[in-house]
Design a protein around this motif. Structure first.
Motif, PDB file in Angstrom:
ATOM      1  N   PHE A   6       0.815  -1.211   0.000  1.00  0.00           N
ATOM      2  CA  PHE A   6       0.000   0.000   0.000  1.00  0.00           C
ATOM      3  C   PHE A   6       0.853   1.268   0.000  1.00  0.00           C
ATOM      4  CE2 PHE A   6      -2.867  -3.202   1.820  1.00  0.00           C
ATOM      5  CZ  PHE A   6      -3.915  -3.096   0.927  1.00  0.00           C
ATOM      6  N   ARG A   7       2.124   1.148   0.344  1.00  0.00           N
ATOM      7  CA  ARG A   7       3.035   2.300   0.351  1.00  0.00           C
ATOM      8  C   ARG A   7       3.948   2.314  -0.885  1.00  0.00           C
ATOM      9  NH1 ARG A   7       3.610   4.646   5.718  1.00  0.00           N
ATOM     10  NH2 ARG A   7       2.285   3.474   7.132  1.00  0.00           N
ATOM     11  N   CYS A   8       3.688   1.412  -1.828  1.00  0.00           N
ATOM     12  CA  CYS A   8       4.529   1.291  -3.023  1.00  0.00           C
ATOM     13  C   CYS A   8       3.857   1.946  -4.229  1.00  0.00           C
ATOM     14  CB  CYS A   8       4.787  -0.186  -3.331  1.00  0.00           C
ATOM     15  SG  CYS A   8       5.819  -0.453  -4.783  1.00  0.00           S
ATOM     16  N   LYS A   9       4.638   2.681  -5.019  1.00  0.00           N
ATOM     17  CA  LYS A   9       4.072   3.347  -6.200  1.00  0.00           C
ATOM     18  C   LYS A   9       3.685   2.348  -7.283  1.00  0.00           C
ATOM     19  CE  LYS A   9       7.712   4.399  -9.401  1.00  0.00           C
ATOM     20  NZ  LYS A   9       8.092   5.379 -10.381  1.00  0.00           N
ATOM     21  N   ASN A  10       4.186   1.119  -7.222  1.00  0.00           N
ATOM     22  CA  ASN A  10       3.859   0.096  -8.223  1.00  0.00           C
ATOM     23  C   ASN A  10       2.568  -0.655  -7.915  1.00  0.00           C
ATOM     24  OD1 ASN A  10       6.194   0.445  -9.897  1.00  0.00           O
ATOM     25  ND2 ASN A  10       7.373  -0.481  -8.249  1.00  0.00           N
ATOM     26  N   PHE A  11       1.995  -0.435  -6.752  1.00  0.00           N
ATOM     27  CA  PHE A  11       0.761  -1.115  -6.344  1.00  0.00           C
ATOM     28  C   PHE A  11      -0.446  -0.393  -6.930  1.00  0.00           C
ATOM     29  CE2 PHE A  11      -2.836  -1.511  -3.380  1.00  0.00           C
ATOM     30  CZ  PHE A  11      -2.995  -2.874  -3.393  1.00  0.00           C
ATOM     31  N   LYS A  12      -1.367  -1.153  -7.489  1.00  0.00           N
ATOM     32  CA  LYS A  12      -2.597  -0.602  -8.048  1.00  0.00           C
ATOM     33  C   LYS A  12      -3.789  -1.447  -7.618  1.00  0.00           C
ATOM     34  CE  LYS A  12      -0.391   2.415 -10.530  1.00  0.00           C
ATOM     35  NZ  LYS A  12      -0.002   3.580  -9.811  1.00  0.00           N
ATOM     36  N   VAL A  13      -4.942  -0.807  -7.514  1.00  0.00           N
ATOM     37  CA  VAL A  13      -6.204  -1.500  -7.268  1.00  0.00           C
ATOM     38  C   VAL A  13      -6.882  -1.649  -8.617  1.00  0.00           C
ATOM     39  CG1 VAL A  13      -8.441  -1.369  -6.111  1.00  0.00           C
ATOM     40  CG2 VAL A  13      -6.399  -0.535  -4.950  1.00  0.00           C
ATOM     41  N   THR A  14      -7.376  -2.854  -8.912  1.00  0.00           N
ATOM     42  CA  THR A  14      -8.005  -3.114 -10.211  1.00  0.00           C
ATOM     43  C   THR A  14      -9.520  -3.187 -10.072  1.00  0.00           C
ATOM     44  OG1 THR A  14      -8.116  -5.530 -10.105  1.00  0.00           O
ATOM     45  CG2 THR A  14      -6.003  -4.566 -10.742  1.00  0.00           C
ATOM     46  N   TRP A  15     -10.195  -3.226 -11.203  1.00  0.00           N
ATOM     47  CA  TRP A  15     -11.648  -3.384 -11.229  1.00  0.00           C
ATOM     48  C   TRP A  15     -12.047  -4.858 -11.278  1.00  0.00           C
ATOM     49  CZ3 TRP A  15     -14.842   0.517 -10.298  1.00  0.00           C
ATOM     50  CH2 TRP A  15     -14.362   1.805 -10.443  1.00  0.00           C
ATOM     51  N   ASP A  16     -11.088  -5.732 -11.372  1.00  0.00           N
ATOM     52  CA  ASP A  16     -11.334  -7.169 -11.481  1.00  0.00           C
ATOM     53  C   ASP A  16     -11.659  -7.742 -10.099  1.00  0.00           C
ATOM     54  OD1 ASP A  16     -11.274  -9.906 -11.836  1.00  0.00           O
ATOM     55  OD2 ASP A  16      -9.360  -9.923 -12.905  1.00  0.00           O
TER      56      ASP A  16
END
Length: 59
Positions: free
Chosen positions: A6-16
């Protein structure tokens, strides 16, 4: 060391709904936190963690 996705710029939340989390650096989606998947599959901590705070401060 435990990596906090959650503190990483490479982490994303998806719509899947089946795979709501993603790692842009490694290029995969997952139900678990990406750092957990990396640790389970490689036995090593994530090597692509980049702090959001550090990356935003360099602008």
């Amino acid at each position: 060391m435990r990596i906090d996705c959650f503190r990483c710029k490479n982490f994303k939340v998806t719509w899947d709904p089946q795979n709501p989390r993603a790692c842009v650096a490694y290029g995969f989606k997952t139900k678990q936190l990406p750092s957990v998947v990396v640790k389970q599959s490689s036995g090593m901590d994530c090597m692509k963690f980049v702090s959001k705070a550090e990356s935003e401060g360099k602008r």
